[in-house]
Design an enzyme around this catalytic site. Structure first.
Site, PDB file in Angstrom:
ATOM      1  N   ARG A  64       0.904  -1.034  -0.102  1.00 35.92           N
ATOM      2  CA  ARG A  64       0.258  -0.036   0.156  1.00 35.92           C
ATOM      3  C   ARG A  64       0.704   1.119   0.011  1.00 35.92           C
ATOM      4  NH1 ARG A  64      -3.117   2.644   4.410  1.00 35.92           N
ATOM      5  NH2 ARG A  64      -4.716   3.577   3.719  1.00 35.92           N
ATOM      6  N   LEU A  92      -6.348   6.149   0.742  1.00 33.79           N
ATOM      7  CA  LEU A  92      -5.200   6.713   0.383  1.00 33.79           C
ATOM      8  C   LEU A  92      -4.287   6.405   1.614  1.00 33.79           C
ATOM      9  CD1 LEU A  92      -6.082   9.831  -1.458  1.00 33.79           C
ATOM     10  CD2 LEU A  92      -5.587   7.854  -2.417  1.00 33.79           C
ATOM     11  N   HIS A 108     -19.418  10.265  -1.631  1.00 34.82           N
ATOM     12  CA  HIS A 108     -19.997   9.084  -0.704  1.00 34.82           C
ATOM     13  C   HIS A 108     -21.362   8.987  -0.687  1.00 34.82           C
ATOM     14  CE1 HIS A 108     -19.620   5.867   2.174  1.00 34.82           C
ATOM     15  NE2 HIS A 108     -20.765   6.404   2.943  1.00 34.82           N
ATOM     16  N   ASP A 140      -9.743  13.003   4.959  1.00 34.29           N
ATOM     17  CA  ASP A 140      -8.902  12.901   6.207  1.00 34.29           C
ATOM     18  C   ASP A 140      -8.240  11.465   6.092  1.00 34.29           C
ATOM     19  OD1 ASP A 140     -10.909  11.727   7.439  1.00 34.29           O
ATOM     20  OD2 ASP A 140     -11.488  13.111   9.019  1.00 34.29           O
ATOM     21  N   ASP A 144     -14.293   8.077   5.655  1.00 31.50           N
ATOM     22  CA  ASP A 144     -15.425   9.102   5.345  1.00 31.50           C
ATOM     23  C   ASP A 144     -15.809   9.934   6.715  1.00 31.50           C
ATOM     24  OD1 ASP A 144     -15.724   8.026   2.582  1.00 31.50           O
ATOM     25  OD2 ASP A 144     -16.811   6.110   3.409  1.00 31.50           O
TER      26      ASP A 144
END
Length: 197
Positions: A64, A92, A108, A140, A144
């Protein structure tokens, strides 16, 4: 003119709507690049509109951070003012969020903070919710959990299944996303202020 990078994983219906909006010379933003974590069908929208694209293949959670580094290199190359996650089905890495925050927004298919995560539509149905919605948020470090920039309610109909409900949420998501990008571009929406504690 606000420079926008869009990251996708799938068909890119939000991307298509944003590209159609930004094709209008009067719209105050332009999509400068589209990226994906796989050979996503939505990349065809970028080709159709003549927008450059890139793919940084997802190789699993164990890699990742390396994936995030490659993604970051691509974003730095294009120097967008705003990064839009449009159906990117990967979280991310923290380093990417830190590098671009608060200039990363995500759509979303739920009325956050209700039903966060990858299955917002399914979770709303499973909970027996009478209504759900669509949200656009600042990304952030959580799932979500960032500041909400725009949202709107969508009723859950008795006959809804996951597909039909999601299809009714998608147009609301698209409209909210386009409006948020426009508001950021003209200075009506300050992401720094929105993200302040």
């Amino acid at each position: 003119m606000l420079r926008v990078a869009v990251l996708i994983s799938g068909a890119g219906s939000n991307l298509q709507a944003l590209l159609e909006a930004t094709a209008d010379p009067a719209f105050p933003a332009q999509v400068v690049v589209v990226g994906a974590d796989r050979q996503a069908a939505g990349l065809a929208h970028a080709d159709h509109f003549g927008i450059p694209s890139f793919v940084v293949p997802w190789r699993g959670a164990a890699e990742r951070e390396a994936w995030g580094e490659q993604l970051q290199q691509q974003l730095e190359r294009w120097q967008p003012d705003l990064v839009v996650l449009s159906g990117l089905m990967k979280l991310l890495p923290a380093a990417v969020v830190e590098a671009w925050s608060p200039r990363i927004v995500n759509t979303h298919p739920a009325y956050l903070p209700e039903f966060p995560g990858a299955h917002g539509v399914r979770d709303a149905l499973a909970a027996g919710a009478a209504r759900t919605g669509a949200s656009v948020i600042v990304v952030d470090s959580g799932v979500d959990s960032g500041p909400i920039l725009a949202q709107e309610r969508v009723p859950v109909l008795p006959e809804d299944d996951e597909h039909t409900l999601h299809e009714r949420i998608k147009p609301v998501e698209r409209r909210l996303l386009i409006d948020v990008v426009r508001r950021i571009a003209v200075g009506e929406l300050d992401l720094t202020a929105a993200s302040a504690p």
